[in-house]
Motif scaffolding. Sequence first.
Motif, short mmCIF file in Angstrom:
data_model
loop_
_atom_site.label_atom_id
_atom_site.label_comp_id
_atom_site.label_asym_id
_atom_site.label_seq_id
_atom_site.Cartn_x
_atom_site.Cartn_y
_atom_site.Cartn_z
N THR A 205 21.14 65.52 -54.74
CA THR A 205 22.38 65.06 -54.12
C THR A 205 22.64 65.85 -52.85
O THR A 205 22.63 67.08 -52.87
N GLY A 206 22.86 65.14 -51.76
CA GLY A 206 23.16 65.79 -50.49
C GLY A 206 21.98 66.05 -49.59
O GLY A 206 22.15 66.58 -48.49
N ALA A 207 20.78 65.68 -50.03
CA ALA A 207 19.60 65.88 -49.18
C ALA A 207 19.64 64.92 -48.01
O ALA A 207 19.67 63.70 -48.20
N VAL A 208 19.66 65.44 -46.79
CA VAL A 208 19.67 64.64 -45.57
C VAL A 208 18.33 64.77 -44.89
O VAL A 208 17.86 65.89 -44.63
N LYS A 209 17.71 63.64 -44.58
CA LYS A 209 16.43 63.64 -43.89
C LYS A 209 16.54 62.87 -42.58
O LYS A 209 17.37 61.97 -42.43
N ALA A 210 15.65 63.22 -41.64
CA ALA A 210 15.55 62.53 -40.35
C ALA A 210 14.20 61.85 -40.24
O ALA A 210 13.18 62.37 -40.72
N GLU A 234 13.49 67.15 -43.82
CA GLU A 234 14.78 67.54 -44.39
C GLU A 234 15.56 68.36 -43.36
O GLU A 234 15.05 69.34 -42.82
N ILE A 235 16.80 67.95 -43.12
CA ILE A 235 17.65 68.62 -42.14
C ILE A 235 18.60 69.59 -42.82
O ILE A 235 18.80 70.72 -42.35
N VAL A 275 19.79 71.83 -36.40
CA VAL A 275 19.25 70.48 -36.52
C VAL A 275 17.93 70.37 -35.74
O VAL A 275 16.93 69.85 -36.26
N ALA A 276 17.95 70.86 -34.50
CA ALA A 276 16.75 70.78 -33.67
C ALA A 276 15.61 71.59 -34.26
O ALA A 276 14.44 71.19 -34.19
N GLY A 283 11.98 73.97 -40.87
CA GLY A 283 12.74 74.11 -42.11
C GLY A 283 14.17 73.65 -41.99
O GLY A 283 14.76 73.67 -40.91
N ALA A 284 14.72 73.25 -43.12
CA ALA A 284 16.09 72.76 -43.16
C ALA A 284 17.08 73.88 -42.86
O ALA A 284 16.78 75.06 -43.02
N ALA A 285 18.28 73.48 -42.43
CA ALA A 285 19.33 74.45 -42.16
C ALA A 285 19.68 75.22 -43.43
O ALA A 285 19.70 74.66 -44.53
#
Length: 373
Positions: A205-210, A234-235, A275-276, A283-285
Amino acid sequence: MRTCFWFSTVLLWGCLGSAQALADSFDNYTLNGSIELPVGAGPFDTLTDGRIVTIIAADIMIEDAPGVGSFGLLGTLPSADISGFGASFLRVSPNGSQLAVGNNGGASGVNYEVGVFDSATLAGRWITAASFDATWLDEVSIALSAGDFTTGVVTLLDSTSPDAVNPINPTLISNIGGASGGVAFDGLGNLYTGNGFMAAGPSGTGAVKAFSMSAWTNAMAMATPLDFEMSGLEIVDILSAASLGFDVEGNLHVAGGDFNLPKVDFVALVRASAVASALAGLGAADISDATQVRRLDPDNVDNFNFYSVCYSASLRRLHVRSSGAATVYSYVDLTQPVPAVSTWGFGVMCLSMMTAGTLVMRKPVVVVKSLVC
């Protein structure tokens, strides 16, 4: 194509780092007042001049002037079949001329439609399409997150489809291992979405990908959706990946909650450089690092808020609202006037100069919206 994308994101990361002196609203957003939405107001968004627009049942209400908190009735959406729980979303198109509304399954709960209407006259129509959340890509295409609590997808609806019952609506992302999350595009056309509530996973839950613009446009052209669980970068992993969007500096906002304290009661703001860095494959934030992920909580009384958030680019203002509440809190960077070139704009400008001619679009041609609320 893939090599160009990853090389470009590294350049963008460097550009953003060198542009920090231009602006840094990430640190400076300050709670600065609130307004009350009309009784019964559902989802809301902002027009290009900063006025809030919201929906009550099928009635569209618009703020009389930016920030005044008084609203007038624009009109009632024609032929509306909206759920008794209210609309699922309301989104203003990039130039402010159109509204997209999700009917949340209608009265039956299974008649899913997306309405596309003129923002001045409310002339328009309903289009058959499953949806939970949405964002405009341009004045024609609307990205929709959809699904149930088992698996989710992201599609791209052509709002000009000749057949409203069988519209052009290809799937871009499939196999999200849970409920639908938010959906957004950044200034480079990268697509962001997330897992709103973990089911099969493996994403939580909450995993954000670009997903890069080259990747999702190729997936659309080849009619082969990208697998959320097997691809993408993964962001961040926080809250429930809801209300995704960017401010003018490229800071990513995330809202919602995953029912387990302390993963509720705040809005997450992910710094543009974090993010960048994630886009560059580094790696993710880190959600425990306050220099990468900031937490905003305007309500010090209730410790169990599930917030939504929307951004007004014209006012440089984050609007934060707890689920079901009428109060909309505003966060503003009081130290910064609207700059001629923002940090994010500077990064995009650098990237554009570095990558001119490297991205090849396949039909249908897509015009990318710079920033999405």
